[in-house]
Design an enzyme around this catalytic site. Structure first.
Site, PDB file in Angstrom:
ATOM      1  N   GLY B  11       0.921  -1.169   0.116  1.00 50.43           N
ATOM      2  CA  GLY B  11      -0.050   0.008   0.051  1.00 50.43           C
ATOM      3  C   GLY B  11       0.960   1.170  -0.127  1.00 50.43           C
ATOM      4  O   GLY B  11       2.134   1.211  -0.523  1.00 50.43           O
ATOM      5  N   GLY B  14       3.992   0.214   2.336  1.00 49.02           N
ATOM      6  CA  GLY B  14       4.778  -0.715   2.066  1.00 49.02           C
ATOM      7  C   GLY B  14       5.417  -0.536   0.359  1.00 49.02           C
ATOM      8  O   GLY B  14       6.524  -0.986   0.029  1.00 49.02           O
ATOM      9  N   ARG B  33      -1.582  -9.095  -1.428  1.00 46.78           N
ATOM     10  CA  ARG B  33      -2.781 -10.022  -1.987  1.00 46.78           C
ATOM     11  C   ARG B  33      -3.606  -9.467  -3.229  1.00 46.78           C
ATOM     12  O   ARG B  33      -4.058 -10.081  -3.925  1.00 46.78           O
ATOM     13  CB  ARG B  33      -3.786  -9.940  -0.749  1.00 46.78           C
ATOM     14  N   ASN B  98       1.012  -0.434  12.603  1.00 54.64           N
ATOM     15  CA  ASN B  98       0.819   0.490  13.876  1.00 54.64           C
ATOM     16  C   ASN B  98       0.150  -0.692  14.913  1.00 54.64           C
ATOM     17  O   ASN B  98      -0.765  -0.575  15.198  1.00 54.64           O
ATOM     18  CB  ASN B  98       0.096   1.543  13.641  1.00 54.64           C
ATOM     19  N   SER B 124       7.464   5.675  10.876  1.00 57.18           N
ATOM     20  CA  SER B 124       6.957   7.102  10.897  1.00 57.18           C
ATOM     21  C   SER B 124       7.349   7.751   9.800  1.00 57.18           C
ATOM     22  O   SER B 124       8.253   7.424   9.236  1.00 57.18           O
ATOM     23  CB  SER B 124       7.078   8.113  12.148  1.00 57.18           C
ATOM     24  N   LYS B 176       6.486   3.586  19.076  1.00 59.73           N
ATOM     25  CA  LYS B 176       5.676   3.905  18.036  1.00 59.73           C
ATOM     26  C   LYS B 176       4.428   4.451  18.767  1.00 59.73           C
ATOM     27  O   LYS B 176       3.803   5.710  18.025  1.00 59.73           O
ATOM     28  CB  LYS B 176       5.746   3.215  16.785  1.00 59.73           C
ATOM     29  N   HIS B 179       4.785   7.645  20.402  1.00 57.62           N
ATOM     30  CA  HIS B 179       4.935   8.810  19.090  1.00 57.62           C
ATOM     31  C   HIS B 179       3.538   9.129  18.544  1.00 57.62           C
ATOM     32  O   HIS B 179       3.625  10.664  18.720  1.00 57.62           O
ATOM     33  CB  HIS B 179       5.872   8.346  18.067  1.00 57.62           C
ATOM     34  N   ASN B 180       2.997   8.598  18.246  1.00 56.93           N
ATOM     35  CA  ASN B 180       1.541   8.829  17.846  1.00 56.93           C
ATOM     36  C   ASN B 180       0.670   9.549  18.797  1.00 56.93           C
ATOM     37  O   ASN B 180      -0.336  10.589  18.456  1.00 56.93           O
ATOM     38  CB  ASN B 180       0.820   7.661  17.432  1.00 56.93           C
ATOM     39  N   GLU B 183       1.839  13.002  18.853  1.00 53.63           N
ATOM     40  CA  GLU B 183       1.414  13.610  17.559  1.00 53.63           C
ATOM     41  C   GLU B 183       0.124  14.256  17.830  1.00 53.63           C
ATOM     42  O   GLU B 183      -0.325  15.313  17.204  1.00 53.63           O
ATOM     43  CB  GLU B 183       1.544  12.478  16.253  1.00 53.63           C
TER      44      GLU B 183
END
Lengths: 308, 308
Positions: B11, B14, B33, B98, B124, B176, B179-180, B183
């Site tokens: 996506g 990736g 997929r 995530n 990130s 992470k 971190h978010n 954010e």
């Protein structure tokens, strides 16, 4: 002849701002009530220190630009009153303090009555401004701001960026007020995050290394994070720093303004409230809570007055 | 022979991560997929797309590194189950989603039962990562992380910065998550500030110009502010953007974790609550409040169901 500005107030901000203006090739006539502050600048290339406010005014080319870099409130008000007796029509006074924007609107009106011009300037950048330049948010009439522009260009990170004529009188300090309100929220968010990292003891996270890693490529990279990484690398335990966070006028004015305008600013306002709590101002409420729990549930209270 | 990684999930994240790894001179065997996602990468230099997960595993050198870049939850869980039947002892699975850090701790234990190794990687950088590099927070055993390191160095903004082995399994996703959470708080603080600028109509402030000016020299400069200045310059009214803010797992996990650890995170948690409100999830409470005011004070209520 080189254009010159009068700088009044030579503390951490005004002193370095004088240096930055002088290094850009413009002249600075500098004065501070404290002889020590004047001495600190004496001998700097391009800076002339004087012994009185009257001498500062006399040394400047007309129309004069006098930049006040004093604490907001009484020190600014008193110096303005003295200046009004010394300046001539067409001269421009810039207030670079973190003043309340409604005071700046009033001062612009009052000075206009004497034929004087007033520019309110929010200045950001702190002790790093000498090297990096200052962020400048300016309010006032276009002609007045135009007279100050050469100095704004010298103070900003680059002549064409980092300074903005935001609007009429008050607009500079209003914008700076909101800037500081945002700053409260940003700081609180980072602080809570690092506390949460540290609290998960089984993972034994190195907050200093994480702060450094976060500076690169992440969504939360920022100048405040750069600073945080820098001090955490030196000392991540912070045991010598008391957990008391001061607040200044801007955070309070932001919260009051959001109430007057009816605009929700929950995070900025809560960040301010957290500072009040850190100052111990929530302790009576906490005593009430502890006592209430005892009253209805017989729960134990801590008798040591210090608590925790 | 060039070392290669298997990338599963092509996506927005990736796909670009595959490109960045390939541009660093490493090999990528890529599978998704969805045939369309595979097609999007086909023909990219250094990237080999394959038709099945089994083919991806067969094409990799042992010990294999397979990086999952799938939505957290069921898609990740299902693919992990399938992978466990295909991989061999010593192979490393990296989960870049995530994911909840407690899921990552569990998965590391489960895979270890098959002799497989697991690395949890918080990533990130969003859609900007291809150009700027990704911030990477990694958890797992040192040997496992060592096997993945060449790819971390390629993905990061520079080989030696922006990626960190944070600690044992779960440490990457925990870091992470925090971190978010930060954010959320940062975004809310900026948003409230711009709302307050815009609300003071008499000053007629230009929020786009202020955002741009704030990027230079101020205390609140950041990458999020850079992005904000960019979109405000194009459209500062945002009338085509509905005032509904989605939330994802990380913000909720941060709030839950702070409760489980007993660490106050008021601003991060409130920022999450504001997102719930924006989604209309506070409307029933607001109806209760409006109705209560009517009950005790006879105050008018708005009958239009849409309100506002």
């Amino acid at each position: 002849m080189v254009d010159s500005i009068g700088m009044v107030g030579l503390g951490r901000m005004g002193g370095n701002m004088s240096r930055r203006i002088a290094r850009a090739g413009l002249g600075v006539v500098a004065w501070d009530r404290a002889a020590g502050a004047r001495m600190g600048l004496a001998g700097e290339s391009g800076v002339t220190t004087v012994e009185t406010l009257a001498a500062l005014v006399q040394a400047l080319p007309a129309p004069r630009v006098v930049w006040l870099m004093l604490p907001a409130g009484r020190p600014t008000e008193e110096t303005l009153t003295e200046l009004r007796g010394l300046l001539a029509a067409g001269d421009v006074v810039v207030d670079g303090a973190n003043a309340w924007f409604k005071d700046s609107m009033r001062r612009a009106r009052e000075l206009a009555g004497d034929g004087l011009r007033f520019v309110d300037a929010g200045v950001s950048g702190g002790v790093w401004g000498l090297v990096n330049g200052y962020g400048l948010m300016v309010g006032g009439e276009a002609e007045s701001v135009g007279r100050v522009e050469p100095f704004l260009r010298a103070l900003a990170p680059a002549p064409d960026r980092g300074w903005l004529h935001c609007g009429p009188s008050g607009a500079g300090h209003y914008t700076k007020m909101v800037h500081n309100g945002i700053e409260y929220g940003l700081m609180q968010a980072y602080a809570e995050g690092f506390a949460l990292l540290r609290a998960r003891e089984d993972l034994d996270l190195d907050v200093a290394k994480i702060a450094e890693a976060w500076r690169h490529g992440t969504v939360i990279r920022s100048w405040l994070l750069d600073l945080t990484a820098e001090f955490l690398a030196e000392d991540s335990e912070l045991e010598s720093i008391a957990p008391i966070v001061a607040d200044s006028g801007e955070g309070r004015w932001t919260a009051i303004e959001s109430i007057e305008l009816g605009v929700p600013t929950p995070v900025m306002t809560l960040a301010l409230m957290q500072r009040f709590s850190s100052q111990g101002r929530g302790e009576y409420a906490d005593r009430i809570l502890a006592r209430l729990r005892q009253s209805f549930g017989g729960h134990a209270v801590t008798r040591d007055n210090k608590g925790r």
